[in-house]
Enzyme design. Structure first.
Site, short mmCIF file in Angstrom:
data_model
loop_
_atom_site.label_atom_id
_atom_site.label_comp_id
_atom_site.label_asym_id
_atom_site.label_seq_id
_atom_site.Cartn_x
_atom_site.Cartn_y
_atom_site.Cartn_z
N HIS A 173 -8.35 -14.58 10.87
CA HIS A 173 -8.27 -15.46 9.70
C HIS A 173 -9.37 -15.11 8.68
CE1 HIS A 173 -9.56 -19.37 7.80
NE2 HIS A 173 -8.32 -19.26 7.37
N GLU A 178 -8.25 -12.18 6.82
CA GLU A 178 -7.26 -12.59 5.81
C GLU A 178 -7.98 -13.01 4.52
OE1 GLU A 178 -5.08 -16.38 6.53
OE2 GLU A 178 -5.59 -16.53 4.42
N HIS A 179 -8.99 -13.85 4.66
CA HIS A 179 -9.75 -14.26 3.48
C HIS A 179 -10.36 -13.06 2.76
CE1 HIS A 179 -10.57 -18.78 3.42
NE2 HIS A 179 -9.66 -18.63 4.35
N GLU A 187 -13.14 -25.02 5.11
CA GLU A 187 -11.73 -25.04 5.54
C GLU A 187 -11.61 -25.62 6.96
OE1 GLU A 187 -9.73 -21.23 5.46
OE2 GLU A 187 -7.79 -22.11 5.96
#
Lengths: 425, 419
Positions: A65, A68-69, A141
């Site tokens: 993840h 991904e960022h 997040e």
């Protein structure tokens, strides 16, 4: 390019595996203006140790993840948001347990958009500074998810179901995990899992397949990639659950409960995996959804007011069904579910109705380019196939096979999570 | 695609004939001027109508019927725009080539059944079905804090003037729910059919004569209503900004800021306000995203959303409470939207036009488009694109002078137990 007909649904998928291993699926739809494109690596939050230089490397959870960022950071300064914004195109990305996908959707500038999608996902740019910056954003997040009971109920239940399988841990990791992530680890993961061999494109909407493939090939021919063989560490997961019951406190009005079963799938080797899953899902729906006698009874006894949410998750050895509901008197609901699962009976008419529902729902999927894209993507991830014979598979479902599934079913490994109101003790 | 509006006396049938889709969609819309005291029973009523009927008198039978009709999709909702509340019931079902020859007739029959044949006996709704919906609504109202973003946004809107429709909660109010009875709900049902303006939208490959005759024959409401609701809410002043802080047991604090736009012209409302909002907080290149998230790592979520019919913009973000002042200062600075560049404006226009270009891509978009034309006298697709392109930097600057902060709401996390 291969044409794959999806029988009954009047749909045709164009497929090609290009030289560097990248697979491309195109489902054209000329009746709409829009295009929906996803570029996916078969690498997600399920954090298996992987082989690098003959050694298994374990990286912090949440790294897929994080990656991904970080793909949204580009060396030349033109980041995806800025690029896509110029043509009014929407772009985003998401990470699941088994995949990370980058998407754009928009009417204009299709070819350039497609090339840019390939380019930015294929040019990592990580610096110590931009990795540090991202930690603050991802921390926010993760805290956001921690404030959502819907999210907690799912993640915590999966945690309690599994012992050593990496699916135990949340896709995003914890704050303690992500603060440890380094630029070097990001590059290692990137180089291993973002190889075209491990990736695929799904494009749905108003596009020309020939032209699309040509654009992709031209783009890929200009780039070089290392030959990488991905080897994940084998992890043996037991059938028994890690924790049978847990009660936690959070911001809920009345108790919010997840009842999860971890079903060993080894006994179903005789049947195709997709078909097995269709039977199991149909079965859980028949037993617990709004058409079920169980839900009707629970409502009449004032034990449930809103429908039971039915969710599912797969690993190589297990299939999980997670039933979540809200009830003040949840022990009675849990007992009720136990009783239903102890003696499962599926009537022929119920199965026939669900079969009709499944066949129909596929039509709704093919009528919507974003749903169709998601369906293709998930099929590829789950089954490494797109099930062009889905209609025949659905059509052939029958009571005899259903009963066989029930005979082989083991629902004895369960875990229950209860979220109670934090103000009551 | 062919659009036709057919006046059937007490309602309009909007027929959008197209072979684009494998399905047909029918949407029945009831609208009136929004009244706070009616919101709860309105929500209750539509929940009731879409869960049982006289023929399918338990929810289970009803749900089984939906599946039998080839998994027909039934949807319903209450939506508010400015001074209007619109409640719709829609069905979306397969074309006959994928199902059977009677599906259109059977699906429409179900729609009529649930609108005209509710679960009512002796002048009141069935008690068992009524209580089940009541319990469900109570639970949903009690659980509002579980969806913290929605809760924060609603809470900040509630702090607006209590007669302002933007402050009304569409799920209703517990104290009103307690007062509703099986009888009063039925009275409200009859009143709604008599007084609400009805528009019906049909999207699909259907035979016009057949569908018109079905509706003439079976969809009978006999009162003529005058459509004279002033749809838009306008403000000519804004009191000093109200700042409210509340606490909850959360890991992350939430901030919501309500902005009022004063004295909007129609052009500003339709074209300048959305562009202003896009530049301010519309996506990954917006001012708020750039400054609050990317440059200062203060947030993951930070967005601005317009409610044009209400002359409102809402800013929402998730932050740590100790960063509240810094975040607020940054947001306040960006609201002025100083030095908008040609590029920012052009990109925002592209985004708006892109969403206009997909207005005919799905049944729900098509219905929203024609609903806008019917209710708000909205522009056509061509006009929307032309007018959007007319907006200048000066227009944005003039609008930013009309933007005032009405509410600053901070929902503080009590614990900060991280790491």
């Amino acid at each position: 390019m291969k044409k794959i007909k999806i029988g009954f649904y009047n749909s045709e998928i164009y497929y090609e595996k290009i030289k560097n291993g990248l697979e491309v699926y195109i489902l054209p739809n000329k009746t709409v203006n829009n295009v929906f494109a996803t570029f996916t690596t078969k690498y997600g939050g399920c954090n298996f140790p992987f082989n690098i230089n003959n050694k298994y490397m374990k990286v912090p959870n949440g790294i897929a993840h994080f990656l991904e960022h970080k793909m949204f950071e580009q060396k030349n300064g033109l980041d995806p948001f800025t690029f896509y914004n110029k043509s009014g195109t929407y772009c985003n990305a998401f990470t699941n347990y088994y995949n990370t996908s980058y998407l754009f959707t928009g009417v204009d500038n299709y070819k350039e958009n497609l090339k840019y999608l390939l380019n930015y996902v294929q040019s990592p740019y990580f610096t110590d500074e931009n990795v540090e910056k991202e930690k603050g954003i991802i921390t926010q997040e993760l805290k956001m998810y921690d404030d959502m009971p819907d999210n907690i109920i799912f993640e915590r239940t999966i945690y309690n179901l599994f012992n050593s399988h990496p699916i135990k841990y949340p896709v995003g990791g914890t704050i303690a995990d992500i603060v440890k992530i380094t630029k070097e680890e990001l590059y290692s993961c990137y180089k291993t899992f973002y190889n075209p061999n491990n990736m695929f494109l799904v494009i749905t909407g108003n596009v020309d397949p020939e032209d699309t493939i040509k654009t992709i090939k031209e783009n890929q021919d200009e780039k070089e990639f290392d030959d990488i063989a991905i080897e994940l560490e084998k992890i043996d997961e037991e059938d028994k659950v890690a924790k049978k019951e847990e009660i936690i406190k959070h911001n809920v009005a009345i108790p919010y409960v997840a009842y999860a079963v971890k079903i060993p799938v080894s006994k179903f080797d005789y049947i195709d995996k997709k078909k097995r899953n269709l039977y199991l899902s149909s079965m859980f729906n028949i037993l617990f959804d709004e058409t079920s006698l169980f839900f009707e009874k629970m409502k009449e006894e004032d034990l449930l007011d809103t429908p039971i949410d039915i969710d599912t998750l797969d690993t190589d050895k297990h299939k999980v069904f997670l039933l979540s509901f809200k009830s003040k008197d949840y022990r009675k609901v849990i007992k009720g579910i136990d009783e239903v699962l102890e003696k499962i009976v599926i009537k022929e008419e119920e199965l026939n109705r669900k079969r009709k529902v499944n066949i129909s729902n596929m039509l709704y999927v093919f009528d919507d380019i974003s749903k169709a894209n998601k369906w293709l993507l998930n099929n590829k991830i789950m089954y490494d196939d797109i099930y062009s014979n889905i209609y025949d598979v659905l059509k052939s479902m029958n009571k005899k096979e259903m009963d066989e599934i029930i005979d082989n079913l083991n629902v004895s490994n369960k875990s229950v999570l209860i979220i109670e109101n934090q103000d009551t003790d | 695609m062919k659009y036709e509006k057919i006046n059937l006396g007490s309602y309009n049938l909007h027929l959008i004939n197209t072979d684009k889709f494998k399905t047909t969609t029918i949407s029945v819309n009831f609208r009136e001027k929004i009244k706070k005291e009616d919101i709860t029973k309105r929500k209750f009523l539509f929940q009731m109508l879409c869960s049982t009927s006289l023929k399918y008198n338990t929810n289970r039978l009803f749900e089984i019927k939906l599946e039998d009709l080839y998994s027909i999709n039934l949807g319903h909702s209450n939506i508010k725009f400015g001074n209007i509340i619109n409640s719709y019931i829609d069905i979306n079902f397969l074309n006959e080539e994928y199902s059977d020859d009677n599906l259109l007739t059977e699906s429409v029959d179900l729609l009529f059944e649930l609108i005209f044949n509710p679960n009512v006996k002796d002048g009141k709704f069935d008690t068992k079905a009524f209580n089940q919906i009541k319990d469900k609504m109570n639970l949903i109202l009690d659980s509002e804090k579980e969806n913290i973003q929605k809760y924060t946004l609603n809470r900040s809107l509630e702090l607006m003037d209590e007669s302002d429709p933007v402050s009304f909660n569409l799920w209703g109010y517990k104290e009103d729910l307690d007062k509703i009875t099986e009888e009063s709900l039925y009275e409200y049902y009859k009143e709604l059919l008599k007084t609400n303006i009805v528009d019906i939208f049909i999207v699909g490959n259907v035979d016009k004569d057949k569908i018109v005759s079905i509706f003439k024959d079976k969809f009978k409401i006999n009162t003529i209503k005058k459509d004279d609701i002033e749809a838009f809410v306008s403000y000519d002043k804004c009191k000093r900004a109200k700042t409210v802080e509340e606490e909850m047991n959360l890991k992350q604090s939430k901030i919501s800021i309500v902005l009022k736009a004063l004295n909007l012209s129609l052009f500003e409302r339709r074209y300048v306000l959305p562009l202003y909002t896009t530049i301010l907080g519309g996506g990954g290149t917006s001012r708020l995203f750039e400054n609050v998230r990317e440059k200062n790592s203060l947030a993951y979520t930070i967005t601005a959303v317009p409610k044009s019919p209400n002359s409102i913009i809402m800013i929402y973000g998730g932050i740590d409470k100790e960063n509240f002042n810094q975040a607020l200062k940054l947001i306040k600075k960006e609201i002025k939207l100083k030095h908008v560049t040609e590029e920012e404006l052009e990109n925002a226009k592209k985004e708006q036009i892109s969403s206009v270009n997909i207005l005919l891509d799905s049944p729900s978009n098509i219905i929203n488009y024609y609903f806008g034309i019917e209710v708000f006298k909205a522009d056509t697709i061509e006009e929307k694109i032309e007018n959007c392109n007319k907006v200048t930097i000066k227009d944005i600057e003039m609008l930013s002078n009309k933007i005032k902060i009405a509410i600053v709401y901070l929902l503080k996390g009590k614990s900060n137990e991280e790491n």
